[in-house]
Scaffold this motif. Sequence first.
Motif, PDB file in Angstrom:
ATOM      1  N   UNK A 333       6.067   4.015  -5.075  1.00  0.00           N
ATOM      2  CA  UNK A 333       4.641   3.328  -4.752  1.00  0.00           C
ATOM      3  C   UNK A 333       3.732   4.213  -4.295  1.00  0.00           C
ATOM      4  N   UNK A 334       3.733   5.636  -4.695  1.00  0.00           N
ATOM      5  CA  UNK A 334       2.624   6.497  -4.592  1.00  0.00           C
ATOM      6  C   UNK A 334       1.862   7.294  -5.652  1.00  0.00           C
ATOM      7  N   UNK A 335       0.543   6.849  -5.867  1.00  0.00           N
ATOM      8  CA  UNK A 335      -0.241   7.463  -7.000  1.00  0.00           C
ATOM      9  C   UNK A 335      -1.275   8.298  -6.623  1.00  0.00           C
ATOM     10  N   UNK A 352       1.988   2.886  -0.695  1.00  0.00           N
ATOM     11  CA  UNK A 352       2.440   1.644  -0.131  1.00  0.00           C
ATOM     12  C   UNK A 352       3.167   1.727   0.875  1.00  0.00           C
ATOM     13  N   UNK A 353       3.063   1.280   2.068  1.00  0.00           N
ATOM     14  CA  UNK A 353       3.921   1.719   3.443  1.00  0.00           C
ATOM     15  C   UNK A 353       4.567   0.370   3.777  1.00  0.00           C
ATOM     16  N   UNK A 360       4.686  -5.120   3.403  1.00  0.00           N
ATOM     17  CA  UNK A 360       4.295  -3.956   2.567  1.00  0.00           C
ATOM     18  C   UNK A 360       2.866  -3.889   2.661  1.00  0.00           C
ATOM     19  N   UNK A 361       2.383  -2.779   2.885  1.00  0.00           N
ATOM     20  CA  UNK A 361       0.585  -2.542   3.030  1.00  0.00           C
ATOM     21  C   UNK A 361       0.266  -1.348   2.228  1.00  0.00           C
ATOM     22  N   UNK A 362      -1.077  -1.439   1.229  1.00  0.00           N
ATOM     23  CA  UNK A 362      -1.442  -0.660   0.701  1.00  0.00           C
ATOM     24  C   UNK A 362      -2.447   0.167   1.277  1.00  0.00           C
ATOM     25  N   UNK A 363      -2.609   1.317   1.065  1.00  0.00           N
ATOM     26  CA  UNK A 363      -3.785   2.170   1.650  1.00  0.00           C
ATOM     27  C   UNK A 363      -4.217   2.752   0.475  1.00  0.00           C
TER      28      UNK A 363
END
Length: 758
Positions: A333-335, A352-353, A360-363
């Motif tokens: 989930x890393x781009x 996404x952590x 799940x939380x997207x940063x």
Amino acid sequence: MNLQADKLPSPTVSESAEANVSSTKKRRSPAPSSPTTVAPPPIVASITDLTNRLSEYLSPTDLKLVKEAYRFSDEMHLGQVRKSGEPYISHPIAVAEICAEWKLDVQAIMAALLHDVMEDQDVKKEELIERFGAPVAALVDGLSKLEKIEFQSHIEAQAENFRKMLLAMARDVRVILVKLADRLHNMRTLGVMSPEKQRRIASETMEVYVPIAHRLGLNNIYRELQDLSFAHIYPMRYRTLAKAIKAARGNRREVVNKIMAAVKTTLNEAGLEAQVDGREKTLYGIYCKMRDKQLSFSQVLDIYGFRIVVDNFKNSYFALGTLHALYKPMPGKFKDYIAIPKSNGYQSLHTTLIGPYGTPVEFQIRTTEMHRVAESGVAAHWLYKNEAGTLTDLQQRTHAWLQSLLDIQKQTGDSAEFLEHVKVDLFPDSVYVFTPKSKIFALPRGATALDFAYNIHTDIGDQAIATRINNEPVPLRTELKNGDIIEIITSPNSRPTPNWLTYVRTGKARSAIRHYLRTINLNESTELGKQLLAQALVSLHLNPELPDSLVDKLLNESSANSLEELHTDIGIGKRMAALVARHILDLVENDSPSIPFQHMGDEKINKPDPVMIYGSEGVSVQLSPCCLPIPGDDIVGQLKRDQGLIVHTAECKHAKRMQVKEPDRWIDVTWGEDINRRFDCRISVLVNNERGALARIAAEIGEADANISHVNMEDGESKDMTKIHFTIQIDDRVHLAKIIRNVKHLNGVSKIRREYSN
């Protein structure tokens, strides 16, 4: 209703005439509106807010020009009101205010104020040039052409209007910026329209303007237009989801606040100065996730995200590492859109952590400059044009895309084809691939190596024969994946084939291939078209020998330059022989006194002869790869646009499906005599899994005087069986029957049959 951008809806009636105005009657001079259309008491429109905003970046001289444009527009629209009862001039003012948020230049602001005067009030372009100068008049003229998008049942009319819109944008991107501002204000005030018109305008917005806004990087407008369109297309779903979001907002406030506090504390302790914002995903984004993944609302956990804006490039990666130390990242989930920006210039790190309570939380992490581009896209050129060099890459990407529209237009035969080519380039999903020298290219998802070749240069595409992806040789039809390193192998003797059209994805590749196919073997296509038209005329009891007077009238109404060109268009599938023949019949019946032409007597009418197929006609006639017809098969012919005549077996399942959808595109065909070539045919053999089985079968096929061009194997129906697939080259069905009979009697062969791809 389909919410994808691959289908263009029938464009709406001019918004200024339908969505804004209570009376659609055009008038050059101002006239008081009917008392029934004005909602008392009268509402006064003011440009005070607009001028206050413009004074922040425009000079007094420019402000004077803006006020002059306002006065002229106000005079032209005097007495006109919107459906809401507001003076019509309030709409151009609102459009100009949206453009002022982007700090567009004085010419664009003036065009926003004047954008409807040519369409609604019949103001001539020459008058605008005299009053406001040629650049402003050109912008208004471009916008007026966009306003002429009307509901049409004929696809060509729709496509022509869409083509004009995109080409106007290609000449000056300010045209589409003002148009998007116009559409945004109309969508914000769409509630006064009838539900049917709301859905119609919202559907067009979702399928046309939303992808354009995304392609230009205008993310704020992109998101707002999406949500507004969603609200009017599916009002019940929108209200239900909005209610659920409101309830969840209260339930999850504690989690959001806890994450926000922890992130700020961690970044401060690391010595990072950063702006941290919590954000809620759009309603439409949440709806799409629920729809695509078949989830209930309660299963969509990541409706909240966080944006971190830092001061420089290095600190964005530093912030990423700090966050990963705070919460565990979710695998896959890393781009990194900083190292490899999106095609619209967007740059950010996405991760996404796993937050508190397993949520799940997207940063999104980006620099201040990246944030400007992420929110305003190409409009940031005007917002921050004094900061030299910050947007060079974005400007180059946008210019390259706009230039590609002009390139496609030059190679395209008509508006419908242009529309088909361009729509695919509006899809937001992209794959990012590299040349061997590490130059990066962005292509639509699903693009192939051949698309990549054409993206580099048309000549590279035309001469491509093979490709290596990540140093491995693969076919040109291979679909590309993110990170692929691609090398194209060319030969000066290679040329495009009609089959290439079945696996290219980009508009540039399709238009280039079609352009090449049009220019070669025209004699073949012309002769085929002549034969097809004669066949269609005979079926209508008309003499295929047309008198000159009828030919002249036909050419005049069909926009063809010559009868030969008309035959060529029919031969390549651009025109339908049956429709041209019907047009000729109408001309004969309507103008029979002036046209010396006689119907054929019934006694002369026979069923038209089928088209003869020899298999060596070239690009104008092709044997379909789905069923690989061979002499002796019952066959049918499909007229396919820009591919000519495609021959299928009569039992082909794909052909039968297409005959139901497009019955007018099918004609009778038959095999000719004295065919002097070989034909590909697929067979499968189920054989015992034992030593020497393949060799025995191959030897038997060779003994039968057939050539094997391809072999592959797979597991059979049981572990002790193997299925072998052959593509062989044979003469006809008799030859095939002999091969099947001989192979079937070999030891170990359990089953053999002819194989079709469908």
